[in-house]
Design a protein around this motif. Sequence first.
Motif, PDB file in Angstrom:
ATOM      1  N   PHE A 160      11.650   2.086   9.998  1.00  0.00           N
ATOM      2  CA  PHE A 160      11.915   3.451   9.542  1.00  0.00           C
ATOM      3  C   PHE A 160      10.905   4.441  10.088  1.00  0.00           C
ATOM      4  O   PHE A 160       9.770   4.094  10.383  1.00  0.00           O
ATOM      5  N   SER A 161      11.342   5.686  10.223  1.00  0.00           N
ATOM      6  CA  SER A 161      10.447   6.719  10.742  1.00  0.00           C
ATOM      7  C   SER A 161       9.491   7.187   9.643  1.00  0.00           C
ATOM      8  O   SER A 161       9.726   6.971   8.457  1.00  0.00           O
ATOM      9  N   ASN A 162       8.401   7.819  10.074  1.00  0.00           N
ATOM     10  CA  ASN A 162       7.391   8.310   9.145  1.00  0.00           C
ATOM     11  C   ASN A 162       7.981   9.382   8.247  1.00  0.00           C
ATOM     12  O   ASN A 162       8.870  10.126   8.639  1.00  0.00           O
ATOM     13  N   GLY A 163       7.453   9.465   7.019  1.00  0.00           N
ATOM     14  CA  GLY A 163       7.905  10.485   6.087  1.00  0.00           C
ATOM     15  C   GLY A 163       7.866   9.988   4.661  1.00  0.00           C
ATOM     16  O   GLY A 163       7.276   8.953   4.348  1.00  0.00           O
ATOM     17  N   MET A 164       8.525  10.748   3.785  1.00  0.00           N
ATOM     18  CA  MET A 164       8.528  10.438   2.366  1.00  0.00           C
ATOM     19  C   MET A 164       9.837   9.754   1.983  1.00  0.00           C
ATOM     20  O   MET A 164      10.902  10.129   2.459  1.00  0.00           O
ATOM     21  N   TYR A 165       9.722   8.757   1.119  1.00  0.00           N
ATOM     22  CA  TYR A 165      10.869   8.006   0.618  1.00  0.00           C
ATOM     23  C   TYR A 165      10.702   7.816  -0.883  1.00  0.00           C
ATOM     24  O   TYR A 165       9.612   7.928  -1.416  1.00  0.00           O
ATOM     25  N   PHE A 166      11.809   7.516  -1.545  1.00  0.00           N
ATOM     26  CA  PHE A 166      11.779   7.187  -2.970  1.00  0.00           C
ATOM     27  C   PHE A 166      12.332   5.780  -3.135  1.00  0.00           C
ATOM     28  O   PHE A 166      13.434   5.486  -2.681  1.00  0.00           O
ATOM     29  N   LEU A 167      11.539   4.914  -3.770  1.00  0.00           N
ATOM     30  CA  LEU A 167      11.940   3.540  -4.027  1.00  0.00           C
ATOM     31  C   LEU A 167      12.390   3.439  -5.469  1.00  0.00           C
ATOM     32  O   LEU A 167      11.615   3.689  -6.389  1.00  0.00           O
ATOM     33  N   MET A 168      13.664   3.108  -5.664  1.00  0.00           N
ATOM     34  CA  MET A 168      14.215   2.964  -7.008  1.00  0.00           C
ATOM     35  C   MET A 168      14.351   1.480  -7.320  1.00  0.00           C
ATOM     36  O   MET A 168      15.085   0.765  -6.639  1.00  0.00           O
ATOM     37  N   ALA A 178      16.276  -6.360 -17.163  1.00  0.00           N
ATOM     38  CA  ALA A 178      16.723  -5.694 -18.381  1.00  0.00           C
ATOM     39  C   ALA A 178      17.392  -4.353 -18.084  1.00  0.00           C
ATOM     40  O   ALA A 178      17.566  -3.530 -18.981  1.00  0.00           O
ATOM     41  N   ASN A 179      17.722  -4.108 -16.810  1.00  0.00           N
ATOM     42  CA  ASN A 179      18.355  -2.862 -16.361  1.00  0.00           C
ATOM     43  C   ASN A 179      17.480  -1.636 -16.556  1.00  0.00           C
ATOM     44  O   ASN A 179      17.985  -0.518 -16.627  1.00  0.00           O
ATOM     45  N   GLU A 180      16.167  -1.844 -16.665  1.00  0.00           N
ATOM     46  CA  GLU A 180      15.244  -0.711 -16.716  1.00  0.00           C
ATOM     47  C   GLU A 180      15.015  -0.248 -15.291  1.00  0.00           C
ATOM     48  O   GLU A 180      14.950  -1.059 -14.366  1.00  0.00           O
ATOM     49  N   LYS A 181      14.878   1.067 -15.123  1.00  0.00           N
ATOM     50  CA  LYS A 181      14.743   1.636 -13.785  1.00  0.00           C
ATOM     51  C   LYS A 181      13.435   2.388 -13.653  1.00  0.00           C
ATOM     52  O   LYS A 181      12.932   2.968 -14.610  1.00  0.00           O
ATOM     53  N   LYS A 182      12.905   2.358 -12.436  1.00  0.00           N
ATOM     54  CA  LYS A 182      11.671   3.077 -12.139  1.00  0.00           C
ATOM     55  C   LYS A 182      11.771   3.589 -10.711  1.00  0.00           C
ATOM     56  O   LYS A 182      12.231   2.869  -9.823  1.00  0.00           O
ATOM     57  N   THR A 183      11.347   4.834 -10.497  1.00  0.00           N
ATOM     58  CA  THR A 183      11.342   5.420  -9.162  1.00  0.00           C
ATOM     59  C   THR A 183       9.904   5.678  -8.744  1.00  0.00           C
ATOM     60  O   THR A 183       9.123   6.237  -9.514  1.00  0.00           O
ATOM     61  N   ILE A 184       9.567   5.248  -7.517  1.00  0.00           N
ATOM     62  CA  ILE A 184       8.210   5.415  -6.984  1.00  0.00           C
ATOM     63  C   ILE A 184       8.298   6.156  -5.665  1.00  0.00           C
ATOM     64  O   ILE A 184       9.087   5.792  -4.791  1.00  0.00           O
ATOM     65  N   LYS A 185       7.482   7.208  -5.525  1.00  0.00           N
ATOM     66  CA  LYS A 185       7.437   7.958  -4.276  1.00  0.00           C
ATOM     67  C   LYS A 185       6.547   7.227  -3.290  1.00  0.00           C
ATOM     68  O   LYS A 185       5.433   6.822  -3.625  1.00  0.00           O
ATOM     69  N   LEU A 186       7.049   7.040  -2.053  1.00  0.00           N
ATOM     70  CA  LEU A 186       6.306   6.341  -1.016  1.00  0.00           C
ATOM     71  C   LEU A 186       6.170   7.244   0.205  1.00  0.00           C
ATOM     72  O   LEU A 186       7.055   8.031   0.497  1.00  0.00           O
ATOM     73  N   ILE A 187       5.054   7.084   0.917  1.00  0.00           N
ATOM     74  CA  ILE A 187       4.821   7.803   2.167  1.00  0.00           C
ATOM     75  C   ILE A 187       4.649   6.767   3.277  1.00  0.00           C
ATOM     76  O   ILE A 187       3.819   5.862   3.161  1.00  0.00           O
ATOM     77  N   LYS A 188       5.424   6.911   4.350  1.00  0.00           N
ATOM     78  CA  LYS A 188       5.239   6.066   5.531  1.00  0.00           C
ATOM     79  C   LYS A 188       4.439   6.836   6.567  1.00  0.00           C
ATOM     80  O   LYS A 188       4.765   7.964   6.899  1.00  0.00           O
ATOM     81  N   GLU A 189       3.369   6.214   7.058  1.00  0.00           N
ATOM     82  CA  GLU A 189       2.504   6.836   8.063  1.00  0.00           C
ATOM     83  C   GLU A 189       2.634   6.113   9.388  1.00  0.00           C
ATOM     84  O   GLU A 189       2.891   4.930   9.435  1.00  0.00           O
ATOM     85  N   PRO A 211       0.840  -1.209   0.000  1.00  0.00           N
ATOM     86  CA  PRO A 211       0.000   0.000   0.000  1.00  0.00           C
ATOM     87  C   PRO A 211       0.870   1.253   0.000  1.00  0.00           C
ATOM     88  O   PRO A 211       2.033   1.203   0.372  1.00  0.00           O
ATOM     89  N   ASN A 212       0.310   2.345  -0.430  1.00  0.00           N
ATOM     90  CA  ASN A 212       1.002   3.632  -0.399  1.00  0.00           C
ATOM     91  C   ASN A 212      -0.042   4.705  -0.146  1.00  0.00           C
ATOM     92  O   ASN A 212      -0.870   4.944  -0.999  1.00  0.00           O
ATOM     93  N   PRO A 213      -0.037   5.319   1.036  1.00  0.00           N
ATOM     94  CA  PRO A 213       0.914   5.257   2.140  1.00  0.00           C
ATOM     95  C   PRO A 213       0.933   3.888   2.824  1.00  0.00           C
ATOM     96  O   PRO A 213      -0.036   3.153   2.782  1.00  0.00           O
ATOM     97  N   PHE A 214       2.097   3.567   3.449  1.00  0.00           N
ATOM     98  CA  PHE A 214       2.273   2.271   4.104  1.00  0.00           C
ATOM     99  C   PHE A 214       2.627   2.466   5.569  1.00  0.00           C
ATOM    100  O   PHE A 214       2.992   3.554   6.000  1.00  0.00           O
ATOM    101  N   ASN A 215       2.501   1.368   6.341  1.00  0.00           N
ATOM    102  CA  ASN A 215       2.878   1.373   7.752  1.00  0.00           C
ATOM    103  C   ASN A 215       4.154   0.579   7.998  1.00  0.00           C
ATOM    104  O   ASN A 215       5.085   1.079   8.600  1.00  0.00           O
ATOM    105  N   ASP A 216       4.170  -0.682   7.557  1.00  0.00           N
ATOM    106  CA  ASP A 216       5.288  -1.569   7.875  1.00  0.00           C
ATOM    107  C   ASP A 216       5.940  -2.198   6.651  1.00  0.00           C
ATOM    108  O   ASP A 216       7.127  -2.102   6.456  1.00  0.00           O
ATOM    109  N   VAL A 217       5.128  -2.870   5.851  1.00  0.00           N
ATOM    110  CA  VAL A 217       5.642  -3.667   4.743  1.00  0.00           C
ATOM    111  C   VAL A 217       5.059  -3.154   3.436  1.00  0.00           C
ATOM    112  O   VAL A 217       3.890  -2.802   3.371  1.00  0.00           O
TER     113      VAL A 217
END
Length: 85
Positions: free
Chosen positions: A61-69, A74-85, A15-21
């Motif tokens: 981890f503490s609450n806040g915003m993170y970026f998951l790369m 195939a060495n393709e990259k994607k970045t996803i913004k995550l929020i921990k609550e 989920p996003n925002p997430f709590n634990d996993v």
Amino acid sequence: LSIDENDFNQTSVYPNPFNDVINISSPTKIVKANLVDVLGKTVVSLKSSSEGITIIDLSSFSNGMYFLMLENEANEKKTIKLIKE
């Protein structure tokens, strides 16, 4: 765009925002995952060679915003913004 790129674009994290996993759903195998905080510091760095990365435990981890790369086979990259609550 190749078919592989379209498949990788369908990758989602929930989920996003997430709590634990967080769960990673992707039609392609995720072989690398880096979690970066808002200051640009890498706080988690994972590599997988066999089954791919599908779950990441971020309960310490503490609450806040993170970026998951994410990176696929195939060495393709994607970045996803995550929020921990």
